[in-house]
Design a protein around this motif. Structure first.
Motif, PDB file in Angstrom:
ATOM      1  N   VAL A 175      82.355  44.770  97.155  1.00 62.71           N
ATOM      2  CA  VAL A 175      82.090  43.868  98.322  1.00 62.71           C
ATOM      3  C   VAL A 175      81.388  44.415  99.429  1.00 62.71           C
ATOM      4  N   LEU A 176      81.886  45.774  99.862  1.00 66.30           N
ATOM      5  CA  LEU A 176      81.292  46.458 100.956  1.00 66.30           C
ATOM      6  C   LEU A 176      79.715  46.822 100.466  1.00 66.30           C
ATOM      7  N   ARG A 177      79.572  47.302  99.115  1.00 65.38           N
ATOM      8  CA  ARG A 177      78.184  47.722  98.734  1.00 65.38           C
ATOM      9  C   ARG A 177      77.403  46.478  98.659  1.00 65.38           C
ATOM     10  N   ARG A 178      77.845  45.342  98.322  1.00 65.18           N
ATOM     11  CA  ARG A 178      76.976  44.153  98.188  1.00 65.18           C
ATOM     12  C   ARG A 178      76.685  43.818  99.819  1.00 65.18           C
ATOM     13  N   ASP A 179      77.600  43.832 100.671  1.00 67.97           N
ATOM     14  CA  ASP A 179      77.419  43.588 102.131  1.00 67.97           C
ATOM     15  C   ASP A 179      76.488  44.515 102.451  1.00 67.97           C
ATOM     16  N   TYR A 180      76.488  45.713 102.278  1.00 75.40           N
ATOM     17  CA  TYR A 180      75.480  46.680 102.715  1.00 75.40           C
ATOM     18  C   TYR A 180      74.030  46.365 102.240  1.00 75.40           C
ATOM     19  N   GLN A 181      74.144  46.174 100.962  1.00 73.96           N
ATOM     20  CA  GLN A 181      72.756  45.697 100.163  1.00 73.96           C
ATOM     21  C   GLN A 181      72.280  44.638 101.058  1.00 73.96           C
ATOM     22  N   SER A 182      73.054  43.575 101.280  1.00 74.47           N
ATOM     23  CA  SER A 182      72.429  42.423 102.173  1.00 74.47           C
ATOM     24  C   SER A 182      71.929  42.958 103.293  1.00 74.47           C
ATOM     25  N   LEU A 183      72.805  43.453 103.899  1.00 73.47           N
ATOM     26  CA  LEU A 183      72.600  43.879 105.258  1.00 73.47           C
ATOM     27  C   LEU A 183      71.115  44.718 105.542  1.00 73.47           C
ATOM     28  N   GLU A 184      71.096  45.547 104.424  1.00 74.40           N
ATOM     29  CA  GLU A 184      69.947  46.717 104.476  1.00 74.40           C
ATOM     30  C   GLU A 184      68.690  45.691 104.153  1.00 74.40           C
ATOM     31  N   ILE A 185      68.844  44.700 103.442  1.00 76.30           N
ATOM     32  CA  ILE A 185      67.728  43.828 103.038  1.00 76.30           C
ATOM     33  C   ILE A 185      67.335  42.841 104.308  1.00 76.30           C
ATOM     34  N   GLU A 186      68.534  42.336 104.707  1.00 72.48           N
ATOM     35  CA  GLU A 186      68.088  41.738 106.138  1.00 72.48           C
ATOM     36  C   GLU A 186      67.502  42.522 107.360  1.00 72.48           C
TER      37      GLU A 186
END
Length: 332
Positions: A245-256
């Motif tokens: 979950v943290l990895r997905r959040d990190y990827q979404s935050l990185e994309i944003e």
């Protein structure tokens, strides 16, 4: 007034002939010199008036050609100037809006950075917990292997006890059969079969009791180990889920974050383009205003020079009028 005075008979022979008998020779010479000076002054005044008329005509013509009421009218520039001023105001408003958007974007990026740091700290804590649980899992695995080895050794010991018990039973049966032969020949004695059965029953009870105790101990240990393994597996699974979950959040935050950075870069490029465009327009306006200012300065200088010349002419006229008044007083 000067022309009216010159229209008299100051320069004629009749006037001089009429006053010859009244004035002496010195006075005649003084009157003649004053008359000549008056004539020269009147001639100078006529020339200055003619030049003044010509200068006024030239000034009127110049104003008609160069002045704001002449053919060169700058009123058609007013619309352009007003349009440029409106564009400047619009550009200033747009610049302020872009700066506000940049500030908002910077604040949003700062919030995302704080969130990312918080999530990154949580991830590090979870990884630290996982790393701290791995030795416990290894210890549980070692304990399980030790318990399995103990169970195998106990099983082998139980097999050995069974073999020893069977051998003891066989030896007792052989002894009991010999004793029976002895009893046939001798007097009746004790019941050895009963004793053997009792001993066998006692050994079987002891073996059963030991087996049950070992099985209960093994089951309890295996249950504890399985519970520990299950809880560790659940913790590991929950940690893996949290990591995913943290990895997905990190990827979404990185994309944003990348999208916000690209938006900021595009806004900065638009701002630079707007600044360059309006700087060029301002330079063009300044290039248009510069010649106008120079022309106005030249007009102002010419007007000042003409005013000075006009003042000088007025001063000359005033002095001439004073001399004429003095000459009239002398004549009177």
């Amino acid at each position: 007034g000067g022309a009216g005075v010159s229209g008299g008979s100051f320069g004629s022979g009749g006037f001089c002939g009429g006053i010859v008998g009244i004035l002496s020779n010195d006075e005649k010479l003084t009157m003649q010199s004053l008359n000549e000076r008056l004539a020269s002054y009147l001639h100078t005044v006529r020339n200055l008036e003619m030049e003044n008329v010509q200068l006024e005509q030239l000034i009127r013509e110049w104003y008609q050609k160069q002045g704001p009421t002449g053919t060169k009218d700058y009123s058609h520039y007013y619309g352009k100037i007003e349009d440029l001023q409106n564009q400047l105001v619009t550009a200033a408003v747009e610049t302020n809006r872009v700066l506000l958007d940049l500030d908002n974007t910077r604040m949003t990026a700062e919030d995302f950075r704080i969130k990312y740091e918080t999530e990154y700290g949580l991830r590090q804590n979870v990884e630290a917990d996982i790393n701290s649980l791995r030795p416990l899992l290894d210890n549980l695995t070692l304990s399980r292997s030790d318990l399995e080895m103990q169970f195998e050794s106990l099983k082998e010991e139980m097999i050995d006890l069974k073999k020893n018990h069977e051998e003891a039973m066989k030896s007792l049966q052989t002894q009991s059969s010999g004793d029976v032969n002895v009893e046939v020949n001798a007097a009746p004695g004790e019941d050895l079969m009963k004793k053997l059965n009792d001993m066998r029953q006692e050994y079987e009870n002891i073996i059963q009791k030991n087996r049950e105790e070992v099985e209960r101990w093994y089951e309890s240990k295996m249950e504890e180990v399985s519970q520990q393994v299950h809880s560790s597996g659940q913790e590991v699974e929950s940690s893996n889920q949290q990591i995913s979950v943290l990895r997905r959040d990190y990827q979404s935050l990185e994309i944003e974050l990348q999208s916000q950075i690209s938006m900021v870069q595009s806004l900065q490029s638009n701002l630079e383009d707007t600044e360059r465009r309006y700087n060029m327009q301002l330079q063009q306006i300044q290039c248009m205003i510069g010649p106008l200012e120079e022309e106005l300065a030249s007009i102002r200088c010419e007007m000042e020079s003409q005013n000075e010349e006009y003042k000088m002419l007025l001063g000359i006229k005033t002095r001439l009028e004073q001399e004429i008044a003095q000459y009239r007083a002398l004549l009177e």
